[in-house]
Design a protein around this motif. Structure first.
Motif, PDB file in Angstrom:
ATOM      1  N   LEU A 206       0.887  -1.162   0.000  1.00 53.47           N
ATOM      2  CA  LEU A 206       0.000   0.000   0.000  1.00 53.47           C
ATOM      3  C   LEU A 206       0.922   1.209   0.000  1.00 53.47           C
ATOM      4  N   VAL A 207       0.880   1.992  -1.092  1.00 57.55           N
ATOM      5  CA  VAL A 207       1.913   3.003  -1.329  1.00 57.55           C
ATOM      6  C   VAL A 207       1.279   4.381  -1.514  1.00 57.55           C
ATOM      7  N   VAL A 208       1.629   5.318  -0.628  1.00 59.51           N
ATOM      8  CA  VAL A 208       1.255   6.713  -0.854  1.00 59.51           C
ATOM      9  C   VAL A 208       2.365   7.341  -1.688  1.00 59.51           C
ATOM     10  N   THR A 209       2.024   7.901  -2.828  1.00 58.74           N
ATOM     11  CA  THR A 209       3.090   8.439  -3.686  1.00 58.74           C
ATOM     12  C   THR A 209       2.582   9.558  -4.577  1.00 58.74           C
ATOM     13  N   HIS A 210       3.499  10.415  -4.990  1.00 61.41           N
ATOM     14  CA  HIS A 210       3.205  11.422  -6.011  1.00 61.41           C
ATOM     15  C   HIS A 210       3.856  11.050  -7.338  1.00 61.41           C
ATOM     16  N   GLU A 211       4.501   9.859  -7.388  1.00 61.59           N
ATOM     17  CA  GLU A 211       5.154   9.403  -8.612  1.00 61.59           C
ATOM     18  C   GLU A 211       4.110   8.738  -9.501  1.00 61.59           C
ATOM     19  N   MET A 212       3.522   9.520 -10.403  1.00 65.87           N
ATOM     20  CA  MET A 212       2.405   8.994 -11.185  1.00 65.87           C
ATOM     21  C   MET A 212       2.846   7.903 -12.152  1.00 65.87           C
ATOM     22  N   ALA A 213       4.070   8.000 -12.679  1.00 64.17           N
ATOM     23  CA  ALA A 213       4.540   6.960 -13.590  1.00 64.17           C
ATOM     24  C   ALA A 213       4.637   5.630 -12.858  1.00 64.17           C
ATOM     25  N   PHE A 214       5.129   5.687 -11.614  1.00 70.07           N
ATOM     26  CA  PHE A 214       5.223   4.478 -10.806  1.00 70.07           C
ATOM     27  C   PHE A 214       3.828   3.911 -10.561  1.00 70.07           C
TER      28      PHE A 214
END
Ligand SMILES: Nc1ncnc2c1ncn2[C@@H]1O[C@H](COP(=O)(O)OP(=O)(O)OP(=O)(O)O)[C@@H](O)[C@H]1O
Ligand SMILES: [Mg+2]
Lengths: 266, 265
Positions: A206-214
């Protein structure tokens, strides 16, 4: 009988599912989570995206009980972790957490960071803990830094150590809270590559991220949160590539074109 | 005649040095050196102080300081944990104690323990216990505040990371938080030992046998001997410096090490 599959640290041994139902969390009069429901299947990767203050970190921190929700049910595998009787420490042993600020222990070597909880929490012997630690350091490409102090490493290397530290506990579920947001741009890729490998090996994440490509390439599903509710969720390519909801579209266009100025004022 | 800021600083520093030199020279000439040496730095009187000033007085000062520190640390740890407790009455009691004992001169605490407690409770501790209690009571308040500040200076993420790895509250405190807090509090704790070494001179209030004399009492007894002058007290002062100056250097070393550590973050 075939025991070769149980190499420690090679894959998630028993990836767990997560099931969140009707979760509410408030700080005083501030409602941060307003009834969140979410399912993550075993071995699935779910990315949480959304604007600042939407409650992403709070949701993640509820899953390993760093925050206590007021209402709702969270299950990890078949254990209800929101049960007031639950052994919190036993729950956390099964869940790895990676923080934005790494939170490595500065007074221990890299190896010490990876072995301390194995020995004090899991009761592993020094030799056993060391072996697992070295396997996980190799996995993140930092075996040669075992004796270094965390402060001697770059931000990206520190975050890779933090991931290896969590993996050394053989977790069934990994939580990531903006793991690359505090990093220099050139070190972001190394950390994401490790997370990508982990996803391939079948870890529940479960990943909170701003890396949209990821999010688009690695996640099975993407969940867009805003104002403490889930606004939109679905297969990664659909949510990131063709968002249905207006708020999702606005958020994504801001994140994907950060340099674009809305309206020039003068 | 415009001067740059740097030139002005240079001139100002020159004037300050000049003034210092004048003051030192004046003192050297004004002082009555013969009287001073015979009354305060008399070599034959100095020689008489040995070896007792070391084997009795310095030794006792060190013993009293150590006892006070052990008691103060024990009380200080307890009080610091009470101050940070989630139980409100514990916090109130600890705060009350700290404010009380930081606000009252150590001398009064010695008097209270030496004379008040025997009157009130019909008990009389032996001197060592009284010293340990009095110095411990006073220093516990200061030590508690240092420890509390040190514990709060450890970033919250350290505790959360430890808990996220499955450590219990006490395991996380003992293994992760307290060792880091101790590094932060080493300089103030070292300073506390310096204060204790000096406050141990208050033992004279309790009335002691000769073998219990510490540096100040020893010096005072010696100057009351005929013709000893002030020399024994000067020597006692030097003995205090022998204890406190290395400790001061140690505190500074700890501070620099802590600064270097935080600069790397
Ligand atoms: N311990 C706390 N006490 C009070 N308010 C809090 C606390 N933690 C978070 N909040 C508030 O809850 C809201 C959601 O915070 P949260 O950190 O979950 O947001 P986020 O989506 O992770 O944002 P970001 O992208 O900036 O990390 C914010 O308004 C925040 O100020
Ligand atoms: Mg956040």
């Amino acid at each position: 009988m075939n025991n070769t599959a149980s190499v420690p640290g090679a894959t998630a041994s028993h990836p767990a599912s997560v099931s969140i139902d009707g979760l509410h969390k408030s700080y005083g009069s501030l409602d941060v989570l307003k009834g969140i429901s979410l399912e993550v299947g075993p071995g699935e990767v779910v990315c949480l995206i959304g604007p600042s203050g939407s409650g992403k970190s709070t949701l993640l921190r509820c899953v390993n009980l760093l925050e206590t929700p007021q209402q709702g049910v969270i299950r990890i595998g078949d254990v209800e972790v929101t049960d007031p009787e639950v052994d919190i420490d036993a729950v956390r042993r099964r869940v790895g957490m990676v923080f934005q600020q790494f939170n490595l222990f500065p007074n221990m070597s890299v190896l010490g960071n990876l072995t301390v909880a194995q020995r004090k929490v899991l009761g592993r012997s020094e030799a056993e803990a060391r072996k697992t630690a070295m396997l996980n350091l190799e996995r993140v490409g930092l075996a040669e830094k075992a004796e270094n102090a965390p402060a001697q490493l770059s931000g990206g290397q520190q975050q890779r150590v933090a991931i290896a530290r969590a993996l050394s506990m053989d977790p069934e579920l990994m939580l990531f809270d903006e793991p690359t947001s505090a990093l220099d741009p050139e070190t972001v890729g190394d950390v994401l590559a490790i997370m990508r490998d982990l996803a391939k090996e079948g870890m529940t994440m479960l990943v909170v991220t701003h890396e949209m490509a990821f999010a688009r390439d690695v996640a099975d599903r993407v969940v867009f949160m805003d104002g403490g509710v889930v606004v939109e969720e679905g297969p990664a390519r659909e949510v990131v590539g063709a968002p249905q909801h207006k708020r999702t579209q606005a958020f994504l266009s801001r994140v994907l074109n950060p340099t674009q100025v809305d309206a020039p004022e003068d | 005649m415009a001067m740059t800021a740097r030139e002005r600083a240079k001139v100002s520093r020159g004037v300050q040095y000049g003034l210092l030199v004048v003051i030192v020279i004046a003192l050297v000439f004004i002082a009555d050196w013969n009287t001073l040496i015979s009354r305060a730095l008399n070599p034959s009187v100095m020689a008489q102080q040995f070896p007792e000033i070391i084997t009795v007085a310095l030794k006792n000062t060190l013993i009293y300081t150590a006892l006070g520190f052990v008691a103060g640390m024990s009380g200080g740890i307890l009080l610091a944990l009470m101050r940070l407790s989630s139980v409100a009455p514990y916090r109130w009691i600890a705060t009350l104690y700290i404010e009380l004992f930081r606000g009252v001169p150590a001398l009064l605490v010695f008097l209270a323990l030496g004379f008040g407690v025997p009157l009130a409770f019909q008990v009389r501790f032996n001197n060592l216990v009284t010293v340990m209690l009095a110095l411990g009571l006073v220093s516990a308040a200061y030590i508690a505040e240092s420890l509390r500040a040190g514990l709060q200076a450890v970033p919250k993420g350290q505790y959360e990371a430890a808990r996220s790895l499955g450590m219990s509250h006490s395991r996380a405190m003992i293994t992760i938080v307290i060792p880091q807090a101790l590094r932060i509090v080493l300089p103030p704790l070292t300073n506390e030992v310096i204060l204790l070494a000096k406050d141990s001179s208050l033992v004279y209030l309790l009335g002691m046998t000769v073998s219990q004399y510490e540096l100040t009492k020893f010096g005072r007894e010696a100057i009351s001997g005929s013709g000893a002058g002030l020399t024994p007290l000067v020597l006692a002062g030097v003995c205090y410096l022998v204890i406190t100056v290395p400790l001061g250097l140690l505190a500074r070393y700890f501070e620099q090490r802590a600064d270097a550590r935080s600069a790397r973050h």
